[in-house]
Design an enzyme around this catalytic site. Sequence first.
Site, short mmCIF file in Angstrom:
data_model
loop_
_atom_site.label_atom_id
_atom_site.label_comp_id
_atom_site.label_asym_id
_atom_site.label_seq_id
_atom_site.Cartn_x
_atom_site.Cartn_y
_atom_site.Cartn_z
N HIS A 1 0.60 -1.21 -0.01
CA HIS A 1 0.01 -0.02 -0.02
C HIS A 1 0.70 1.02 -0.44
O HIS A 1 -0.19 2.30 -0.18
CB HIS A 1 -0.99 0.68 1.43
CG HIS A 1 -0.32 0.68 2.02
ND1 HIS A 1 0.57 -0.42 3.05
CD2 HIS A 1 -0.57 1.66 3.19
CE1 HIS A 1 1.44 0.12 4.05
NE2 HIS A 1 0.64 1.60 4.72
N1 UDP Z 1 -3.95 -4.42 8.75
C1 UDP Z 1 -5.56 -4.68 8.74
N2 UDP Z 1 -6.11 -5.07 8.03
C2 UDP Z 1 -5.66 -5.43 6.20
C3 UDP Z 1 -4.55 -4.75 6.23
C4 UDP Z 1 -3.55 -3.95 7.25
O1 UDP Z 1 -6.04 -4.96 9.78
O2 UDP Z 1 -6.29 -5.52 5.50
C5 UDP Z 1 -3.70 -4.34 9.75
C6 UDP Z 1 -1.95 -4.61 9.59
O3 UDP Z 1 -2.58 -5.59 10.16
C7 UDP Z 1 -1.40 -3.35 10.44
C8 UDP Z 1 -1.53 -2.20 9.39
O4 UDP Z 1 -3.03 -2.57 9.62
O5 UDP Z 1 -1.54 -3.23 12.14
C9 UDP Z 1 -0.66 -1.96 9.16
O6 UDP Z 1 -1.19 -0.89 8.13
P1 UDP Z 1 -0.57 -0.63 7.25
O7 UDP Z 1 -0.12 -1.24 6.32
O8 UDP Z 1 -2.30 0.36 6.36
O9 UDP Z 1 0.53 0.75 6.90
P2 UDP Z 1 1.75 0.76 8.71
O10 UDP Z 1 1.44 -0.26 9.02
O11 UDP Z 1 2.91 0.93 6.61
O12 UDP Z 1 1.86 2.34 9.07
#
Ligand code: UDP
Length: 357
Positions: free
Chosen positions: A204
């Site tokens: 993403h």
């Molecule tokens: N996540 C979730 N459902 C999804 C995709 C991600 O619950 O379909 C959770 C994932 O396990 C993690 C968080 O959302 O805890 C991560 O979010 P994202 O990848 O959007 O952002 P980042 O960690 O890069 O800020």
Amino acid sequence: MIKVVTILGARPQFIKAGSVSREITLHNDVREVIVHTGQHYDANMSDVFFEEMKIPKPDYFLGIGGSSHGAMTGQMIEKIEEVLLKEKPDWVLVYGDTNSTLAGALAASKLHIKVAHIEAGLRSFNMKMPEEINRILTDRISSILFCPTQTAIDNLENEGVDKWQTQVKLSGDVMQDGALFYKELAEKPSDLELSGEFVLSTIHRAENTDDEVRLTAIIEAINEVAQTCPVVLPIHPRTKAKLENLTVKLSVNVKVITPVGYLNMVWLIDNCKLIMTDSGGLQKEAFFFEKPCITLRDETEWVELIEHNFNILVGANKQAIITAYNEHRFANDYNVDLYGNGMASESIVKALVNNDS
Ligand code: UDP
């Protein structure tokens, strides 16, 4: 009695803040007011989300989102300032590295309200990432910096934190607290047919989705991995939109699903054999649930995972991704303390209370 206003905008922030909020409710001498900016609002963040995640519902919903970075951040500062003038908190709590984080810190610091930054000190050293700008500026104007790792403290020291009149604390990682809590509540996604092993993947980050060459290489690599093992891909709306314009298509062996609720996600993490991701949070969750992780980025804030060989950085290089999947020997002794012992939330709340007595 101290009052804290917590500023949240994106799902990962709610997951992290949940542990701190649950801790706050155990203290009679702290009151929390939660502000949801609306930065990343989707169907997965409806009322059910707060109920099943055991997260308190926000007290304010600002409904800001979907516009450019400047417009979004500006509107948030304006609205958060109004809330702060009304609530008059002792502290504003901000998490991570989103526009909501920076807007909360700016609005509070200009009103001379103390800012506590949770997940402080992380750096990717890539100033093209909006997240990097948000983190650096938020750290600079916070009164207390809660660092998840020693690396984060080292980063702040290299930037001269000792001259900033800011407190720095090694708190451990609030996501570790959350992983322990939610593991017990995990649920298999009901409409997902799976038998046997699978790889879990998410993509993403703008650096991958907004670059056709990078996105194509990642999709081709995922397709190749899927020839030997099914890949489950909860697809982010941004990635979905970008894929529609791409020549290469995801193979039928990739099980594309809509973004899942967190309890389903924890089940997927706990049951997969390996994770391929560009998410920051998921890299750590891979470690918490003892799964090897291939990171589809050129750098990571979670360098200790690379140093200990739980995670490998492959960028958006098709061959490097495939080679890492087929040949890399990851460390498999997870008995190492990188992110604290699940007590981060408790130490954060204690520090806030003691700072005011
Ligand atoms: N996540 C979730 N459902 C999804 C995709 C991600 O619950 O379909 C959770 C994932 O396990 C993690 C968080 O959302 O805890 C991560 O979010 P994202 O990848 O959007 O952002 P980042 O960690 O890069 O800020």
